[in-house]
Design a protein around this motif. Structure first.
Motif, short mmCIF file in Angstrom:
data_model
loop_
_atom_site.label_atom_id
_atom_site.label_comp_id
_atom_site.label_asym_id
_atom_site.label_seq_id
_atom_site.Cartn_x
_atom_site.Cartn_y
_atom_site.Cartn_z
N HIS A 61 0.84 -1.20 0.00
CA HIS A 61 0.00 0.00 0.00
C HIS A 61 0.88 1.25 0.00
O HIS A 61 1.82 1.37 0.80
CB HIS A 61 -0.91 0.02 1.23
N THR A 62 0.60 2.17 -0.92
CA THR A 62 1.33 3.43 -1.00
C THR A 62 0.34 4.59 -1.02
O THR A 62 -0.83 4.42 -1.37
CB THR A 62 2.20 3.51 -2.26
N THR A 63 0.83 5.76 -0.63
CA THR A 63 0.04 6.98 -0.72
C THR A 63 0.95 8.11 -1.19
O THR A 63 2.08 8.24 -0.72
CB THR A 63 -0.61 7.35 0.63
N SER A 64 0.47 8.88 -2.13
CA SER A 64 1.27 9.98 -2.66
C SER A 64 1.29 11.13 -1.67
O SER A 64 0.42 11.25 -0.79
CB SER A 64 0.71 10.46 -4.00
N ILE A 65 2.25 12.03 -1.83
CA ILE A 65 2.34 13.17 -0.93
C ILE A 65 1.16 14.11 -1.13
O ILE A 65 0.71 14.76 -0.19
CB ILE A 65 3.68 13.93 -1.12
N ALA A 66 0.62 14.17 -2.35
CA ALA A 66 -0.56 15.00 -2.60
C ALA A 66 -1.75 14.48 -1.80
O ALA A 66 -2.51 15.26 -1.21
CB ALA A 66 -0.88 15.03 -4.09
N ARG A 67 -1.92 13.17 -1.78
CA ARG A 67 -3.02 12.57 -1.02
C ARG A 67 -2.75 12.67 0.48
O ARG A 67 -3.64 12.99 1.26
CB ARG A 67 -3.19 11.11 -1.44
N TYR A 68 -1.50 12.43 0.88
CA TYR A 68 -1.17 12.43 2.30
C TYR A 68 -1.25 13.83 2.91
O TYR A 68 -1.43 13.99 4.11
CB TYR A 68 0.23 11.86 2.51
N SER A 69 -1.13 14.85 2.07
CA SER A 69 -1.22 16.22 2.59
C SER A 69 -2.61 16.53 3.14
O SER A 69 -2.77 17.48 3.92
CB SER A 69 -0.87 17.22 1.49
N ARG A 70 -3.63 15.72 2.75
CA ARG A 70 -4.98 15.93 3.28
C ARG A 70 -5.18 15.23 4.62
O ARG A 70 -6.25 15.37 5.23
CB ARG A 70 -6.02 15.43 2.27
N VAL A 71 -4.19 14.48 5.08
CA VAL A 71 -4.25 13.85 6.40
C VAL A 71 -3.92 14.91 7.45
O VAL A 71 -2.90 15.59 7.35
CB VAL A 71 -3.28 12.66 6.50
N SER A 72 -4.76 15.06 8.43
CA SER A 72 -4.53 16.09 9.45
C SER A 72 -3.39 15.68 10.38
O SER A 72 -3.06 14.49 10.51
CB SER A 72 -5.80 16.31 10.26
N ALA A 73 -2.78 16.66 10.98
CA ALA A 73 -1.69 16.40 11.92
C ALA A 73 -2.16 15.56 13.09
O ALA A 73 -1.44 14.67 13.57
CB ALA A 73 -1.09 17.71 12.40
N SER A 74 -3.39 15.82 13.56
CA SER A 74 -3.91 15.06 14.70
C SER A 74 -4.14 13.59 14.33
O SER A 74 -3.88 12.69 15.13
CB SER A 74 -5.22 15.69 15.19
N SER A 75 -4.60 13.32 13.09
CA SER A 75 -4.79 11.93 12.65
C SER A 75 -3.47 11.20 12.56
O SER A 75 -3.40 9.99 12.75
CB SER A 75 -5.49 11.90 11.29
N ALA A 76 -2.40 11.95 12.25
CA ALA A 76 -1.07 11.34 12.14
C ALA A 76 -0.42 11.13 13.50
O ALA A 76 0.63 10.48 13.59
CB ALA A 76 -0.17 12.22 11.28
#
Length: 593
Positions: A282-297
């Protein structure tokens, strides 16, 4: 009547079609801006493409993303945020970066490499670098040297042959077409005008360009030596060898870790993650990962209303009259800086301000206005100037308004000098084109800036006095800001450019560091420990997005298609905007490759 009815119906239909297209675009923009946060599987790998340019910051352009997909350029800001989240995110198992030819400044490269090192130090996750059929240049390999492992596909290109600067000179061209430059400058190192006077570099310009090249070479050698565990002498030796670009040789000498196709790198990652043959990677691009909130991370947001404003000032410094809604190139004007400063000063949550300067200079009159605005703001709230890729001439001028100045080691800065340049085109028109002018004037010097006759001795002396007066003003503000006397400033001025490292040793900057360290210093001056960042300028409105995207696409196509488009554009800008105005612009534009 039938003709007019048909014409009216056609015009009405055209407007209705355009209106419907506009509605569709708006709907697309609204839907693209409201996408939900993506779901991530366990053991997901963050993938990043760092090819091309790495801007300091990119303002989201939803229209461009709607028409062309996500922006390919990964900004320094996004890279830092994504790596910080990935280090803390339990769902992210590692980072896989693909890099080919990177064309960006060494100040930016140093910051990006620091973020990569920080990711490795703060997590036990892997960091792999690969390339594609284009291969890596030294800039890309500089970043890759911070990784756990570097993989190249067979037969691809590996540029490992050192660094060079090439400058362009136009004096013989001007002679052939009958243009005579009228140039007055203050500072023996002020080589921005040399392309129009010489066919090669002056000893002063050669000295400063050589110093910049050596600084970049030292930075590269030290980074590769520490990252790959190789002695500096070996790296120098390989850089001096004939560039065979052999991947096998790079593997044998320890510059890379393996020769592998993309699917083979995927297998290496699967083995590292202990995945079975039938398990999906499983991979995720940086464009997609940028929508992940800091709190979720897993990152905790500061529980405070305190803000530090970061004002990005990028481009040539020009009068506000040149700024238009349709201009795609970044520029710095007194108006756009004033608007950002006023907003930050009026916001009670903003406790301090960082001015991120990335400019080779421009009009001294505009630089003076911006300097004064920053200086007045610094009386109300702490202001730190961060010198990014380049902050020379006018870029350094405006930094003097801040309370403190921070620069990266390889920032191009200084160039404390002034020049005035006009072009006498009489021979071009009279002798080459057969065009003659008859001038009517009320006073002796009314046609001085028309550029169809040479300056008189008296006019040339008047321009010289104005240039020297502006230069003395430049020395005065540097003297006041840096706590140096006039002669001490003049000793390191005269238009000479310095690296940030050299500028620090000569008292021109307070300390070395990146943008993050400038933010930390701004927080210290404001006496706050927790804060959030507030970036300026703010995103464009829909009208600007619609029109500027089209303009940027056309200019991008021109620069990629027309040979020497950048050089032509530079000459055009100089001829168009330099008449009868003093300029503080860094020496002749160059690119290190």
């Amino acid at each position: 009547m039938s003709f007019f009815k048909t014409l009216f119906a056609s015009v009405l239909g055209t407007f209705l079609a355009l209106f419907l297209i506009l509605l569709v675009l708006i709907a697309g923009l609204m839907s693209s801006s409201s996408q939900p946060e993506p779901y991530l599987q366990e053991k997901t790998v963050l993938t990043i493409d760092l090819s091309g340019t790495i801007p300091a910051r990119t303002i989201q352009d939803p229209l461009q993303e709607l028409l062309s997909g996500p922006q390919r350029s990964v900004s320094l800001e996004r890279l830092k945020e994504s790596l910080e989240k990935a280090a803390a995110d339990d769902r992210i198992a590692g980072v896989w970066i693909t890099a080919s030819r990177i064309t960006t400044s060494w100040s930016t490269l140093e910051s990006a490499r620091d973020y990569l090192k920080q990711f490795r130090e703060e997590s036990d996750k892997f960091l792999y670098f690969t390339t594609n059929d284009i291969g890596m240049n030294e800039s890309a390999y500089f970043l890759a040297s911070a990784a756990d492992s570097i993989f190249f596909p067979p037969e691809t290109y590996f540029e490992f042959n050192g660094f060079a600067i090439q400058t362009s000179y136009y004096s013989e061209l001007l002679d052939k077409i009958g243009i005579d430059p009228e140039i007055i400058r203050a500072g023996s190192y002020k080589s921005a005008v040399e392309p129009f006077l010489r066919t090669d570099s002056s000893p002063e310009n050669r000295e400063q360009l050589t110093a910049i090249l050596n600084s970049v070479s030292d930075t590269f050698r030290n980074a590769v030596s520490s990252g790959r565990g190789l002695p500096p002498e070996q790296i120098d030796r390989q850089l001096n060898e004939l560039p065979e670009n052999s991947i096998e040789y790079a593997l044998e000498t320890g510059l890379i870790d393996g020769i592998a196709y993309r699917h083979e790198v995927e297998q290496i990652i699967q083995e590292r993650l202990q995945l079975g043959e039938k398990d999906e990677l499983h991979t995720t691009s940086i464009a997609r990962y940028s929508r992940v909130s800091a709190s979720s991370a897993g990152l905790s947001e500061p529980s405070t209303d305190n803000r530090i404003a970061v004002i990005h000032a990028s481009g040539m410094i020009v009068p506000s009259s040149i700024e238009t809604p349709f201009r795609s190139e970044p520029i710095i004007t007194d108006r756009n800086i004033r608007e950002s400063l006023e907003d930050a000063l009026e916001n009670d949550q903003v406790k301090s301000i960082v001015i991120h300067i990335d400019s080779g200079g421009g009009a001294t009159s505009t630089s003076e206005l911006i300097y004064k605005q920053i200086r007045e703001a610094a009386k109300k709230k702490p202001v730190v100037a961060y010198l990014g890729n380049v902050a020379a001439s006018g870029g350094y001028y405006i930094a003097m308004g801040a309370n403190q100045v921070i620069s990266s080691p390889n920032t191009i800065t200084g160039s404390i000098g002034v020049y005035n340049m006009m072009f006498n085109t009489s021979s071009l028109y009279n002798d080459h084109l057969g065009v003659f002018f008859e001038t009517f004037k009320t006073h002796d010097h009314a046609d001085m800036s028309m550029m169809t006759r040479p300056l008189t001795d008296g006019e040339r002396m008047a321009v010289r006095r104005r240039v020297e007066s502006t230069y003395e003003r430049f020395l005065d503000i540097v003297s006041e800001s840096r706590g140096m006397n006039r002669n001490e400033v003049h000793e390191v001025a005269q238009g000479r450019v310095w690296t940030g490292q050299d500028a620090s040793q000569r008292g021109l900057v307070d300390q070395l560091g990146d943008l993050q360290e400038a933010v930390v210093r701004a927080a210290e001056l404001a006496e706050i420990e927790e804060y959030r960042l507030l970036s300026y300028p703010k995103p464009k409105d829909l009208f600007q997005v619609l029109f500027q995207s089209a303009d940027a696409s056309v200019r991008s196509w021109l620069s990629d298609t027309i040979p020497f488009y950048g050089e032509h554009k530079q000459v055009e800008d100089l001829v168009r905007h330099h008449a009868n105005r003093n300029w503080a612009v860094m020496p002749v534009k160059f690119h290190i490759q």
